[in-house]
Design a protein around this motif. Structure first.
Motif, mmCIF file in Angstrom:
data_model
loop_
_atom_site.group_PDB
_atom_site.id
_atom_site.type_symbol
_atom_site.label_atom_id
_atom_site.label_comp_id
_atom_site.label_asym_id
_atom_site.label_seq_id
_atom_site.Cartn_x
_atom_site.Cartn_y
_atom_site.Cartn_z
ATOM 1 N N HIS A 161 0.848 -1.173 0.000
ATOM 2 C CA HIS A 161 0.000 0.000 0.000
ATOM 3 C C HIS A 161 0.896 1.240 0.000
ATOM 4 O O HIS A 161 2.012 1.207 0.512
ATOM 5 C CB HIS A 161 -0.885 0.004 1.240
ATOM 6 C CG HIS A 161 -1.990 1.011 1.163
ATOM 7 N ND1 HIS A 161 -3.051 0.870 0.314
ATOM 8 C CD2 HIS A 161 -2.174 2.192 1.811
ATOM 9 C CE1 HIS A 161 -3.850 1.920 0.444
ATOM 10 N NE2 HIS A 161 -3.342 2.741 1.333
ATOM 11 N N GLU A 162 0.422 2.325 -0.616
ATOM 12 C CA GLU A 162 1.113 3.595 -0.483
ATOM 13 C C GLU A 162 0.156 4.562 0.179
ATOM 14 O O GLU A 162 -0.903 4.864 -0.363
ATOM 15 C CB GLU A 162 1.575 4.145 -1.831
ATOM 16 C CG GLU A 162 2.405 5.407 -1.625
ATOM 17 C CD GLU A 162 3.033 5.949 -2.906
ATOM 18 O OE1 GLU A 162 4.122 6.526 -2.820
ATOM 19 O OE2 GLU A 162 2.423 5.787 -3.971
ATOM 20 N N SER A 163 0.510 5.014 1.391
ATOM 21 C CA SER A 163 -0.402 5.905 2.097
ATOM 22 C C SER A 163 0.010 7.361 1.902
ATOM 23 O O SER A 163 1.170 7.670 1.645
ATOM 24 C CB SER A 163 -0.469 5.550 3.590
ATOM 25 O OG SER A 163 0.781 5.744 4.211
ATOM 26 N N CYS A 220 -5.547 8.265 0.995
ATOM 27 C CA CYS A 220 -5.680 7.844 -0.400
ATOM 28 C C CYS A 220 -7.147 7.506 -0.690
ATOM 29 O O CYS A 220 -7.940 7.284 0.221
ATOM 30 C CB CYS A 220 -4.752 6.671 -0.725
ATOM 31 S SG CYS A 220 -5.379 5.070 -0.212
ATOM 32 N N CYS A 276 -4.700 7.308 6.623
ATOM 33 C CA CYS A 276 -4.334 7.401 5.211
ATOM 34 C C CYS A 276 -5.426 8.111 4.420
ATOM 35 O O CYS A 276 -6.604 7.842 4.589
ATOM 36 C CB CYS A 276 -4.099 6.000 4.636
ATOM 37 S SG CYS A 276 -3.768 6.063 2.862
ATOM 38 N N CYS A 292 -8.557 4.157 0.865
ATOM 39 C CA CYS A 292 -8.806 4.178 2.311
ATOM 40 C C CYS A 292 -9.940 5.121 2.676
ATOM 41 O O CYS A 292 -10.738 4.826 3.559
ATOM 42 C CB CYS A 292 -7.546 4.582 3.062
ATOM 43 S SG CYS A 292 -6.244 3.351 2.979
HETATM 44 ZN ZN LIG Z 1 -4.572 4.288 1.770
#
Ligand SMILES: [Zn+2]
Ligand SMILES: [Zn+2]
Length: 116
Positions: A29-31, A105, A103, A108
């Motif tokens: 995941h990239e938060s 994004c 997060c 999320c």
């Molecule tokens: Zn996220």
């Protein structure tokens, strides 16, 4: 094998233009974390209060650019990160769980009820 199975951050990137922290995680995941929102969420006793006493953030309406400029990130044990802010503040420990829960994004945000 660790009994602690929460994803861990593997790298970070500070985008000075967007004033956003990006964290890459072990589960890929990239938060995303807006610096100002991150600072408002500082969990340390000074900012957030302790033992029923409100912290300094409770009485503030705005933060200075120094207070919301992130200059570095330091790991804390195996459970959290401490952001180092331009005003020298670095006592807030953001656990991995807290960071993932914050997060911003799209994925999320959709999973979470909208606040405010
Ligand atoms: Zn996220
Ligand atoms: Zn703080």
């Amino acid at each position: 094998m660790s009994q602690y199975s929460h994803p861990t951050p593997t790298s970070f990137f500070l985008d000075e233009e967007k004033r956003t922290l990006y964290l890459s995680w072990s589960d890929e995941h990239e938060s995303m974390h807006d610096w100002e929102l991150l600072r408002w969420a500082c969990p340390c006793a000074w900012c957030a209060g302790e033992g029923g006493q409100p912290g300094v953030l409770a009485s503030k309406k705005t933060l200075t650019p120094e207070e919301t400029t992130l200059v570095n990130i330091e790991p804390v044990g195996r459970y959290g990160l401490t952001p180092i802010w331009e005003d020298g503040h670095k006592t807030g420990i953001y656990t991995y769980e807290k960071l993932r829960a914050m997060c911003e994004c799209e994925v999320c945000k959709k999973k979470r009820p909208v606040k405010r």
